[in-house]
Motif scaffolding. Structure first.
Motif, PDB file in Angstrom:
ATOM      1  N   THR A  39       0.836  -1.202   0.000  1.00 31.78           N
ATOM      2  CA  THR A  39       0.000   0.000   0.000  1.00 31.78           C
ATOM      3  C   THR A  39       0.871   1.253   0.000  1.00 31.78           C
ATOM      4  OG1 THR A  39      -1.796  -1.163   1.126  1.00 31.78           O
ATOM      5  CG2 THR A  39      -1.818   1.245   1.242  1.00 31.78           C
ATOM      6  N   ASN A  40       1.894   1.284   0.854  1.00 31.39           N
ATOM      7  CA  ASN A  40       2.794   2.446   0.909  1.00 31.39           C
ATOM      8  C   ASN A  40       3.574   2.611  -0.386  1.00 31.39           C
ATOM      9  OD1 ASN A  40       1.998   3.197   3.482  1.00 31.39           O
ATOM     10  ND2 ASN A  40       3.544   1.916   4.463  1.00 31.39           N
ATOM     11  N   TYR A  41       3.969   1.499  -0.995  1.00 31.30           N
ATOM     12  CA  TYR A  41       4.721   1.552  -2.251  1.00 31.30           C
ATOM     13  C   TYR A  41       3.857   2.091  -3.393  1.00 31.30           C
ATOM     14  CZ  TYR A  41       7.047  -0.267  -6.460  1.00 31.30           C
ATOM     15  OH  TYR A  41       7.622  -0.403  -7.703  1.00 31.30           O
ATOM     16  N   LEU A  42       2.602   1.651  -3.456  1.00 28.34           N
ATOM     17  CA  LEU A  42       1.724   2.020  -4.573  1.00 28.34           C
ATOM     18  C   LEU A  42       0.992   3.350  -4.383  1.00 28.34           C
ATOM     19  CD1 LEU A  42       0.178  -1.467  -5.411  1.00 28.34           C
ATOM     20  CD2 LEU A  42       1.977  -0.248  -6.642  1.00 28.34           C
ATOM     21  N   ARG A  43       0.871   3.804  -3.154  1.00 25.00           N
ATOM     22  CA  ARG A  43       0.089   5.020  -2.887  1.00 25.00           C
ATOM     23  C   ARG A  43       0.504   6.213  -3.756  1.00 25.00           C
ATOM     24  NH1 ARG A  43      -0.233   5.081   2.584  1.00 25.00           N
ATOM     25  NH2 ARG A  43      -2.267   4.109   2.492  1.00 25.00           N
ATOM     26  N   PRO A  44       1.790   6.490  -3.944  1.00 28.93           N
ATOM     27  CA  PRO A  44       2.147   7.628  -4.800  1.00 28.93           C
ATOM     28  C   PRO A  44       1.842   7.396  -6.281  1.00 28.93           C
ATOM     29  CG  PRO A  44       4.042   6.924  -3.465  1.00 28.93           C
ATOM     30  CD  PRO A  44       2.964   5.934  -3.264  1.00 28.93           C
ATOM     31  N   GLN A  45       1.651   6.141  -6.676  1.00 30.14           N
ATOM     32  CA  GLN A  45       1.457   5.816  -8.084  1.00 30.14           C
ATOM     33  C   GLN A  45      -0.008   5.654  -8.481  1.00 30.14           C
ATOM     34  OE1 GLN A  45       4.304   2.730  -9.448  1.00 30.14           O
ATOM     35  NE2 GLN A  45       5.043   2.773  -7.335  1.00 30.14           N
ATOM     36  N   ILE A  46      -0.877   5.430  -7.507  1.00 26.36           N
ATOM     37  CA  ILE A  46      -2.280   5.151  -7.798  1.00 26.36           C
ATOM     38  C   ILE A  46      -3.164   6.165  -7.089  1.00 26.36           C
ATOM     39  CG2 ILE A  46      -4.156   3.474  -7.539  1.00 26.36           C
ATOM     40  CD1 ILE A  46      -2.083   1.260  -7.682  1.00 26.36           C
ATOM     41  N   LYS A  47      -4.009   6.806  -7.861  1.00 21.94           N
ATOM     42  CA  LYS A  47      -4.965   7.739  -7.275  1.00 21.94           C
ATOM     43  C   LYS A  47      -6.228   6.968  -6.928  1.00 21.94           C
ATOM     44  CE  LYS A  47      -3.146  11.597  -9.744  1.00 21.94           C
ATOM     45  NZ  LYS A  47      -3.329  12.878 -10.299  1.00 21.94           N
TER      46      LYS A  47
END
Length: 186
Positions: A39-47
């Motif tokens: 979740t932390n890894y993808l949060r900046p990449q997925i709105k």
């Protein structure tokens, strides 16, 4: 069709996400910890929280605690992938995706069969028709087929030109059904 086959393909996946999720799973965090890491890894990449949650869940089903592949098999794939550059991992990624998702595998098989007809590309409506015969004609099938196609595009297994889909690797597209996705050494 009374009993519906579950689709379980909620989001398009990028190749680097698959690699990262497998690396994290192999470092042996618990299921909750892995979910938090992804979740932390993808949060900046997925709105969007819902899309983020779906992507994390899809990664868990592919290379995490919810994967149908045993941990020993995932460890073997991880070991082989670690010896390769990211550009050389395509066979392993398609293996992970197809073995963990019967829906994705069905979409690829539909594309392969349509490609054998000698068509100049595959229209998405023909993929829908083939997949709907197996999973039922329901609205979620159409959206999930698009997720699969997007994943295949991002991973370099398919291209889209003039609103038609093409499988990229001719050896991948023509592999026998028994050995279609299994890389050497597994």
């Amino acid at each position: 069709m009374n009993r519906r086959i579950p689709i379980l393909y909620d989001a398009a996946l990028r190749p680097e996400w698959i690699d990262y999720a497998l690396d994290q799973y192999m470092s042996e965090p618990g299921e909750r910890e892995l979910r938090a890491i992804l979740t932390n890894y993808l949060r900046p990449q997925i709105k969007g929280a819902v899309t983020l949650d779906k992507a994390v869940r899809q990664l868990q089903r592919t290379v995490g605690y919810k994967s149908p592949l045993p941990k020993e098999r995932l460890a073997a794939v991880h070991s082989n992938m670690s010896a390769l550059s990211p550009d050389e991992r395509a066979d392993y990624r398609i293996y992970l995706l197809t073995e963990s998702s019967p829906f994705l595998s069905a979409c690829i098989n539909a594309m392969k069969k349509l490609a054998l007809l000698g068509l100049d590309g595959i229209e998405i409506k023909h993929i829908y028709e083939r997949v709907c015969t197996q999973f039922g004609d329901r609205s979620t099938v159409y959206r999930r087929v698009r997720y699969v196609l997007q994943t295949l595009l991002l991973c370099g297994f398919a291209t889209n030109r003039d609103r038609r889909w093409f499988l990229v690797d001719s050896t991948f597209a023509t592999r026998s059904r028994e050995n279609q996705f299994k890389p050497e050494g597994l």
